[in-house]
Design an enzyme around this catalytic site. Sequence first.
Site: not given
Length: 624
Positions: A487-488, A531
């Site tokens: 996950d960003i 994301e």
Amino acid sequence: MNTLKFLLAFMLCFVLPAAMAAEDAVWGKHSKRLELSQFVAYWMEDEQTSIQEVRSLPETAWTENGNDSVSLGYGDAVYWFKVGLDNALAVEAITFLEIGYPVLDHIELYTVSSAGQSNPMKLGDKQPFYDRPVYHRNFIIPMVLAPNETTTLFIRVETTSSMQLPLILWDQSAFYATEQSRSMFEGAYFGIVLVMILYNLFVYLAVGERNFLYYVGYITAMPLFLACLHGVTFQFLWPESTWWNDQAIIVFLNLVVFFGGAFSLSFINVTRENHPWLNRWAVGLVWVAAAQAVAGLFVPYSQMILPSILVGFVGCATMLLLSVVRLIKADPAARYYTVAWVFMLFGGIVLALSKFTMLPRNLLTENAAQVGSALGVILLSIALADRLNREKMKTIAAQQRLLSEERKARFAQEKSLQVQREANAMLEERVQDRTRDLEALNEQLLELSATDPLTGLKNRGHFDKAFQSAVVHAYRFEETLSLLVLDIDHFKQFNDTYGHLVGDDCLKMVAKCMQNHLSRPQDLAARYGGEEFVVLLPDTPEEGAVSVAERIRRDIEETAFRVSGEILHLTISIGVCSVAPKAADATKEIFARADDALYEAKGKGRNRVEICRKDGPAGSSVTA
């Protein structure tokens, strides 16, 4: 162990700068010409600094140049340069120091030796030419090096032009011998150009064709610009006019683009009818150059030089593009023209790139424009003569076309029968081609249905099927299966700050970094949603999965992401779950454990890799 590391770092802080100090240039028995650029160190002045303060600077404050040229580009900074000259002879060395860039504004030169410090010698093109110690287009300073002694030079340079400082130490006899060759080169170049100017001016007066007038303007402005840049005009035409010496560079550079563009548009027939967009772009560029040439009479050099170089570079590239386009269109005028402008514009582009420090400053880059323009002038004169010759050939070509049409009519009936046979064969072939195309299209549709259109990775639907199959396979053969959930970090804030289009570019960059670290055919990277991404690693133990995760995390962290001139670095958090499934339907449990490890990574500060516990959501971790 920590104490040992500290002592080692402490020693390096003092030993390394001394080892890296710039060595002195040695003037020996057989020295005739010595390039000093690689021996130069420089320091950027923060505020007005005296020579005593500069001499007291530690070695660590100086930056070694270490290159074959000293070129620091454009800017407002003032630089000090230092170089040591070691005379290895037992007698005095009578030399010249040449600073081979005549458009520097202010130069202060100090020499320091055992005899003490000299008074500053002030040079630069902001002072009248006849104030120089040696009347030469470059800055020539007589120097006497004491025997078996090191003399240190300190040079302060302040300029609005490109910060370049080519330094050469000459034996005086060798300098005068080389200067003869230079003068012969300059005389040959300007002699060729002068002959071409007069020749084409007489042709224009005879035939009245505007192309010749534009061409005369171009080949007049080009050598004047180069003469200004090399200090020739300041030496021979306006030695007392320091203001005009700077402004002339701006004026003549823009006149080169103006007359060159006007000549190109007319000579190779780039009109709104055949090339509307190229014509509009080139005409606009020509008028911008004209406006800047006029502005060069009023606006200071420091504010005009960068826009002028940009217009010159874009103008050179545009004229070269026009010639190539017309050559592709089989315009006869473009044959000689293209070759001529390849020489001329390549020299201009090389000169512009050297001023922006994208190419080193050396003999080739500094004289490329002169050599290229001389060859181009000759070739363009041939091109103008060839154009007149082509007009004579048009009548012969028209007669040949009439004969060709007669021969074509003779074979018309035979060709019609042949066309009919070929049409039948072609129809059958097209049916087969259409069938193959439909089959290929079906395969593409299947691939597109499994692919995320933004990142090019597999989508969630494809991942779910592959994940289920991989769990069943691992359960059946008792293999270890690894799942990475990525996950960003702070992606919503990033999206709100820079917009969704930039956010999309961010997602693409992350996807590319993921793919770079998956080497096996069975490994799978997919976009799970928003994301969030997943990586499936069949038959991979925990150590291997953590290694892949850490490489992905580090690659994304180190990848520069440019946004409107700003360099950003993104980070991601990764949860890792590596298990040998105890059931064929363990997909939800494995994903939940990897997802819990991801949130553990988020909670511990992000930009890290967390491994799920064997008996819980999270265990050991790998941090940035």
